[in-house]
Design an enzyme around this catalytic site. Structure first.
Site, PDB file in Angstrom:
ATOM      1  N   GLU A 121      36.888  46.126  31.324  1.00  0.00           N
ATOM      2  CA  GLU A 121      37.571  46.017  32.472  1.00  0.00           C
ATOM      3  C   GLU A 121      36.774  44.322  32.929  1.00  0.00           C
ATOM      4  OE1 GLU A 121      39.924  46.160  36.755  1.00  0.00           O
ATOM      5  OE2 GLU A 121      40.034  47.750  35.430  1.00  0.00           O
ATOM      6  N   ARG A 138      45.740  44.281  31.827  1.00  0.00           N
ATOM      7  CA  ARG A 138      44.429  43.519  31.957  1.00  0.00           C
ATOM      8  C   ARG A 138      44.321  42.421  30.846  1.00  0.00           C
ATOM      9  NH1 ARG A 138      45.468  46.021  35.523  1.00  0.00           N
ATOM     10  NH2 ARG A 138      45.354  47.849  36.404  1.00  0.00           N
ATOM     11  N   CYS A 186      36.872  48.300  39.196  1.00  0.00           N
ATOM     12  CA  CYS A 186      36.385  48.904  38.457  1.00  0.00           C
ATOM     13  C   CYS A 186      35.708  48.309  37.136  1.00  0.00           C
ATOM     14  CB  CYS A 186      37.998  49.180  37.892  1.00  0.00           C
ATOM     15  SG  CYS A 186      38.445  50.757  39.077  1.00  0.00           S
TER      16      CYS A 186
END
Length: 298
Positions: A289, A170, A219
């Protein structure tokens, strides 16, 4: 700012993100071309204006205090992805940063190009996906990237080859938002129609436990090393917890839903409760995130 580009002043940001929350932005402007984007960034740099860039508004939380700056909505370039070259079973394509990721997945499937099936159901644009190295089930878009073109603060462009790029979970060289992704090269594999669609169905089936038809941002937390944020949140009893108009999804604990009248403050408070529960039970401090933007964001 460039007079030819439509501008919405004092615009509620709840209209421009998938959570449907956030305060007022000084101005919002949709842009579809690299040249217009460069013109605006040069002008803003000269004038000292703050700029924020958004794609489809997923994976972000806009604060209730709003944004004292200009929000650039990087929209779909009318030109479709193009095939740059092919060799053996490999095909390199170029795609604009504003192109929706879901459309790119469908585009590649129709052409029997394999590699992006894991991205089925991931919201947002290609540029946002590359900046955040979006992925699922151990696969990430950074694995496919062959080159990236970016727009810098001074309005000039930079070209990054594969050897210049380092992707992590990420994360990418563009996660900080200084260099704006404008176009991307991806290497896919030519396959059979049956195999590509089989892989697509497989990855789509893995998303059946995620909430549908509700306002979420994707998410909320990153998976910790060797673990699953969703499973930890579930085990800590977070499903169904609510603050104001925000609720942790009863389907998947790593999603927070806007039940209709949530504020970003509701969501932030719920995030803190969930993070505290996981920390108390597992000793793990979950990292966000999502990206928090707006006045007051760290």
């Amino acid at each position: 700012m460039a007079s030819r580009i439509p501008v919405r002043f004092q615009e509620p940001m709840r209209f421009w993100n998938t959570w449907g929350v956030g305060g007022i932005a000084k101005a919002v402007m949709p842009i579809t071309s690299e040249s217009a984007l460069a013109e605006v960034r040069r002008a803003s740099s000269d004038a000292g204006d703050r700029l924020f860039i958004l794609g489809e508004g997923s994976n972000v939380l806009v604060l209730d205090g709003g944004i004292d700056g200009w929000v650039i909505l990087l929209r779909d370039d009318p030109s479709p992805p193009e095939i740059v070259r092919s060799w053996g079973n490999s095909v390199e394509i170029r795609v604009s940063a504003g192109y929706p990721l879901r459309r790119l997945v469908n585009w590649s499937v129709r052409r029997r190009l394999s590699g992006l099936e894991f991205a089925v159901g991931i919201p947002g644009t290609v540029g946002g996906a590359v900046a955040g190295n979006a992925g699922a089930q151990g696969r990430s878009i950074g694995d496919l990237v062959s080159f990236v073109r970016t727009l810098e603060v001074d309005g000039t462009f930079s070209d990054w080859g594969k050897g210049d790029l380092t992707f992590a979970y990420r994360s990418s060289p563009f996660a900080g938002g200084t260099s704006w992704v404008t176009s991307v090269g991806l290497v896919l594999s030519l396959s059979s129609d049956g195999l590509v669609r089989q892989r697509l169905r497989h990855f789509a089936s893995l998303r059946k436990g995620q909430p549908k038809n509700s306002r979420t941002a994707g998410c909320v937390f990153k998976n910790p090393p060797g673990g699953s944020a969703g499973l930890m949140l579930d085990s800590a009893g977070c499903k169904g917890l609510s603050v104001g108009g925000a609720m942790v999804s009863r389907e998947h604990a790593n999603f927070i839903e806007n039940l209709g009248d949530a504020t970003s403050d509701d969501i932030l408070k719920l995030i803190d409760i969930c993070r505290s529960r996981v920390r108390d039970q597992f000793g793990v401090n979950l990292e966000l995130e999502i990206k928090v933007i707006g006045d007051g964001a760290l």
